[in-house]
Design a protein around this motif. Structure first.
Motif, short mmCIF file in Angstrom:
data_model
loop_
_atom_site.label_atom_id
_atom_site.label_comp_id
_atom_site.label_asym_id
_atom_site.label_seq_id
_atom_site.Cartn_x
_atom_site.Cartn_y
_atom_site.Cartn_z
N LEU A 59 0.83 -1.20 0.00
CA LEU A 59 0.00 0.00 0.00
C LEU A 59 0.87 1.26 0.00
O LEU A 59 0.65 2.20 -0.76
CB LEU A 59 -0.88 -0.02 1.26
CG LEU A 59 -2.26 0.60 1.14
CD1 LEU A 59 -3.09 -0.16 0.12
CD2 LEU A 59 -2.95 0.61 2.50
N LYS B 116 2.51 1.56 -3.47
CA LYS B 116 1.65 1.78 -4.65
C LYS B 116 0.82 3.04 -4.53
O LYS B 116 0.50 3.68 -5.52
CB LYS B 116 0.71 0.58 -4.84
CG LYS B 116 1.42 -0.71 -5.18
CD LYS B 116 1.80 -0.77 -6.65
CE LYS B 116 2.58 -2.04 -6.92
NZ LYS B 116 3.37 -1.99 -8.13
N LYS B 117 0.39 3.36 -3.30
CA LYS B 117 -0.64 4.38 -3.18
C LYS B 117 -0.16 5.72 -2.63
O LYS B 117 -0.91 6.68 -2.62
CB LYS B 117 -1.78 3.86 -2.28
CG LYS B 117 -2.50 2.64 -2.83
CD LYS B 117 -3.29 2.97 -4.08
CE LYS B 117 -3.88 1.71 -4.69
NZ LYS B 117 -4.18 1.84 -6.11
N THR B 118 1.05 5.77 -2.11
CA THR B 118 1.47 7.04 -1.52
C THR B 118 2.55 7.69 -2.36
O THR B 118 3.22 7.04 -3.16
CB THR B 118 2.02 6.85 -0.10
OG1 THR B 118 3.23 6.10 -0.21
CG2 THR B 118 1.05 6.10 0.80
N GLU C 38 1.82 8.42 -12.81
CA GLU C 38 2.61 8.53 -11.57
C GLU C 38 3.86 9.38 -11.79
O GLU C 38 4.22 10.21 -10.95
CB GLU C 38 3.01 7.13 -11.08
CG GLU C 38 1.86 6.36 -10.46
CD GLU C 38 2.23 4.92 -10.14
OE1 GLU C 38 1.62 4.33 -9.25
OE2 GLU C 38 3.12 4.36 -10.83
#
Lengths: 286, 330, 232
Positions: free
Chosen positions: A156, A159-161, C95
């Motif tokens: 997490l 991938k997400k921060t 990203e």
């Protein structure tokens, strides 16, 4: 059936313990090309601090948090005093981390003595549960659960921060991350401290798992973690997780069926990977 | 000018120390000192072999004890299993050489084409594997308790072993000196400085690195054989990480890439161990002498990466510079 | 805007830059020409702080950048597109560009929007992993990333390298449009491309600047362009 299920659980729990050590190792390597030989030192410190705190307080969680805290503190000091000064010189970094490992292990011997120490277990984690006629040891299930949670949290984070994005970008191309105005050394310090904390957590989980702890066990687990990191691919957390489970299961099954082979099986796996795919299962770097 | 002079001074002091070592046994009858010095010579050989890897080729090994242990076990087992004779002694050493060659060749071919930590890892893994074999394969190795064996008569004489180890160390020093100054040695040194460039010049770097690894393995196995002979006893501790650490400490403290440094380092480490563990009987803190060695080692890597010998070299360079400046201003 | 004065750089024992002096003027495209090994890439990398400066100064808006770490140099507003594009294969296009923003605010959002207009492919492949892009798309991503991250100056190292003529044409078009919002220092071997869009030029040889001036002068000086650039 019963035996095989138990072997599966043994293998998975050992594998996830190794993963806790390997995850920090692989990220530290991926980011900075530092193979941290002292990582096993954080692990064994976690184990000893946990046993010490647990016997003093009797509180499982306080002891775990305390052990992680000490692990992170050691990681912080370690990174500042040993890794930083030889930044960019891989051979000297490799050598200095080995010296650090030596000191960490010797300090343990100095503080807690050279003899193995017995590790207790909180009552609510002791014993076993019955599931459809199969006897399962509670603590092993607990280790698997915690290992999976930590894996999920790391994924997490990655991938997400934003910081996770920076870490992944840094593993891909360190120089370019700096060119984007990001202080990669600060990120590295953070990852190093985090890795040390997770390794210490691994140590705390191991202590009740194996029942006794001793200063040299850090190196034993570190070797397994190195093997795992190489098999999984340096810098890849997913690879480290998969390889940890493979190594854990292979170890559990060979220990049961061919006990004499149990250490050799890891070396054979390693040699096999080095021959066929030196980048490891998920490795981007050679 | 001054540098040449200093070099000559170092050369002379080397010869003087050698002479002192030669007459030492006749002026002093301390048995423990004789054994300690023999130990210094043997570990000097071991550390020199490590220096060939680390200092001259830029290879880091974390399992060099592997070859030390191979030499110790080969010699011990041959002497124990067959007759106690000189020819069996040599057979044991040769068996050690053979095994060391095979193992270092395999490890080298597997890992030396990759980044440096792979070799470090694989040697460490192999040494752990051999440690387990030595402990578990009881029918051959006698397990964790080890075994004693009889050495040929002439090797039971402490004085003879002292001179034998000293002569071996001097011979190996000279041979390694020749080797590192040979064309192969020059390529090795170039590899340690810039591997990519050597590869680009058309050298197959892997082959040279494997050669260095084999030579280092053979020499380490020889030192292991001598070690076994002096103790007339072998146990799995010869495969322990402490052995590798000893070689690493000695090489780093004495001065990496100098050959003479590891010998000096061997002296420093062995004497420190000796005296610190003696102190340990009075002050318990010194029982953990490994801690002090570890700290010393870290200080050396961070502060004096060239070790004792490097410090002297720096000094003489600085002297040369200062004298040049002096002449200029005059 | 950017003034490089008598810059000297060593890589190991090699004296690569031997006194490089040039200036990048605000709002202009300045092109650095020179054959392989002349020291063009080393010049950019030294400006970015990857190599220590042995001698001389790098000034940006009258501020000396010498010996600042790379990330602080970048924060002064200098964007960098390396020769190998330096993309992050495991990050998606989206990203990468969000990371390039460093801070999310109106200004960086506008930059992002504009880049997606200029390079529609990046919008199309927003979810795609950068490692799977084509060569041209990677180059676009690298340029967009540097632009979004920067504030005033872009250093672009050989954007035409390894790309098809059509793609080179497209990139040139884009760079020319970007000139309205940023100053650009372009390293190029492709004379025809660079002479079309450049305002000023410098020629490097053996670690030194051997010529410099207005691009139009270079175009007229057949002898000079023949001698150093091999074009007639």
């Amino acid at each position: 059936m019963n035996a095989i299920l138990n072997l599966l659980i043994n293998g998975l729990s050992t594998g996830l313990l190794i993963f806790l050590l390997a995850s920090g190792l692989t990220l530290i390597f991926g980011l900075m090309s530092v193979l941290n030989f002292a990582h096993g030192g954080f692990f064994v410190w976690g184990a000893f601090v946990w046993v010490w705190l647990f016997s003093a307080t009797g509180n499982f969680f306080i002891s775990v948090v305390g052990a992680i805290g000490i692990g992170m503190l050691i990681g912080f000091i370690f990174e500042k005093t040993l890794i930083r000064p030889v930044y960019g010189n891989h051979i000297r970094q490799l050598l200095v981390t080995l010296g650090g490992m030596l000191v960490l292990v010797e300090l343990i011997r100095m503080i807690w003595g050279s003899n193995p120490i017995r590790a207790g277990l909180p009552v609510w984690l002791d014993g076993s549960i019955q599931l459809g006629g199969v006897v399962l040891i509670k603590y092993r299930l607990f280790v698997i659960l915690v290992g999976l949670i930590i894996y999920g949290l790391i994924m997490l984070l990655l991938k997400k921060t934003k910081i996770g994005m920076i870490i992944r970008a840094g593993v891909d191309n360190r120089e370019m991350v700096q060119a984007l105005g990001i202080n990669i050394k600060a990120v590295f310090s953070m990852v190093f401290i985090l890795g040390a904390g997770i390794a210490a957590l691994g140590g705390t989980l191991l202590a009740p798992y194996s029942g006794i702890i001793f200063a040299d066990m850090g190196l034993q687990y570190a070797i397994l973690a190195f093997i795992v990191v190489i098999i999984g691919g340096l810098g890849s957390v997913r690879g480290a997780a998969l390889a940890s489970i493979i190594v854990g299961l292979a170890g559990a099954f060979t220990a049961f069926y061919y006990p004499d082979l149990s250490l050799a099986v890891n070396m054979l796996l390693l040699i096999f990977v080095l021959l066929l795919r030196p980048k490891g299962l998920f490795g981007e770097k050679g | 000018m001054l540098a040449a002079k200093l070099n000559r001074i170092y050369g002379y002091s080397g010869v003087i120390i050698l002479l002192l070592l030669l007459i030492f046994p006749f002026t002093n009858d301390s048995r423990s000192m004789l054994i300690l010095l023999t130990q210094v010579f043997i570990f000097g050989i071991f550390a020199m072999s490590y220096d060939l890897l680390l200092g001259y080729t830029g290879i880091v090994s974390f399992g060099h004890c592997l070859f030390f242990g191979i030499g110790a076990y080969s010699t011990g087992l041959v002497l124990n299993t067959f007759a106690t004779s000189i020819s069996m002694f040599f057979l044991g050493i040769c068996l050690g050489f053979l095994l060391a060659t095979v193992v270092s060749y395999i490890i080298g071919m597997l890992s030396l084409r990759l980044q440096s930590h792979f070799y470090a890892m694989l040697t460490l893994g192999f040494s752990e594997l051999f440690l387990v074999i030595a402990e578990k394969w009881r029918s051959v190795t006698h397990g964790g308790d080890g075994f004693t064996f009889r050495a040929p008569a002439f090797l039971q004489d402490r004085l003879f072993v002292y001179f034998f180890a000293l002569a071996s160390m001097v011979m190996i020093f000279i041979l390694l000196r020749l080797f590192t100054n040979s064309s192969i040695g020059k390529v090795l040194r170039a590899i340690s400085q810039n591997e990519a460039r050597v590869q680009a010049l058309g050298f197959t770097v892997l082959h040279y690195k494997v050669i260095a690894s084999i030579v280092a393995g053979i020499i380490a196995s020889y030192s292991g054989a001598l070690y076994a002979i002096t103790l007339r006893f072998v146990d799995p501790s010869v495969f322990s990480i402490e052995m590798t650490l000893d070689a690493l400490l000695m090489t780093m403290i004495g001065g990496v890439g100098t050959l003479i440094g590891p010998i000096l380092g061997s002296g420093v480490v062995e004497f420190l161990q000796h005296y610190l563990s003696q102190l340990g009987s009075q002050f318990p803190i010194f029982e953990r002498w490994t801690l002090f060695l570890g700290l010393l080692y870290i200080v050396v890597i961070l502060g004096f990466p060239k070790g004792i010998v490097g410090m002297f070299q720096e000094l003489s360079k600085r002297d040369v510079k200062e004298s040049k400046n002096y002449r200029k201003s005059a | 805007m950017l003034k490089v004065d008598n810059l000297e750089t060593y890589i190991e024992q090699f004296h690569i830059l031997q006194g490089v002096t040039f200036e990048v003027r605000k709002g202009m495209i300045t092109v650095l020409f020179g054959r392989n090994g002349a020291g063009k890439t080393t010049t950019l990398r030294t400006i970015m702080g990857y190599y220590p400066i042995a001698n001389g100064t790098v000034r940006y808006n009258d501020e000396v950048l010498n010996n600042l770490p790379t990330h602080l140099i970048a924060r002064k507003g200098i964007g960098y597109v390396p020769e190998d594009q330096g993309i992050f294969p495991s990050l998606t296009v989206g990203e990468t560009l969000v990371l390039a923003q460093r801070e999310k605010n109106k200004e960086t959002e506008e930059k992002l929007t504009w880049m997606l207009e200029l390079f529609p492919d990046l919008k199309k492949f927003w979810q795609k992993r950068s490692g799977l892009l084509s060569g041209g798309q990677k180059q676009m991503l690298a340029i967009a990333r540097a632009f979004i991250n920067s504030d005033g100056l872009l250093l672009i190292d050989e954007p035409s390298k390894g790309l098809s003529p059509l793609m080179v044409e497209k990139l040139m078009e884009a760079i020319l449009q970007m000139k309205e919002k940023t100053t650009i220092l372009l390293v190029e071997q492709n004379y025809f491309m660079a002479s079309e869009i450049g305002d000023y030029f410098y020629i490097m040889d053996d670690g030194k600047i051997v010529h410099g001036g207005l691009m139009d002068e270079l175009k007229e000086d057949a002898e000079l362009s023949m001698k150093y650039l091999g074009v007639s």
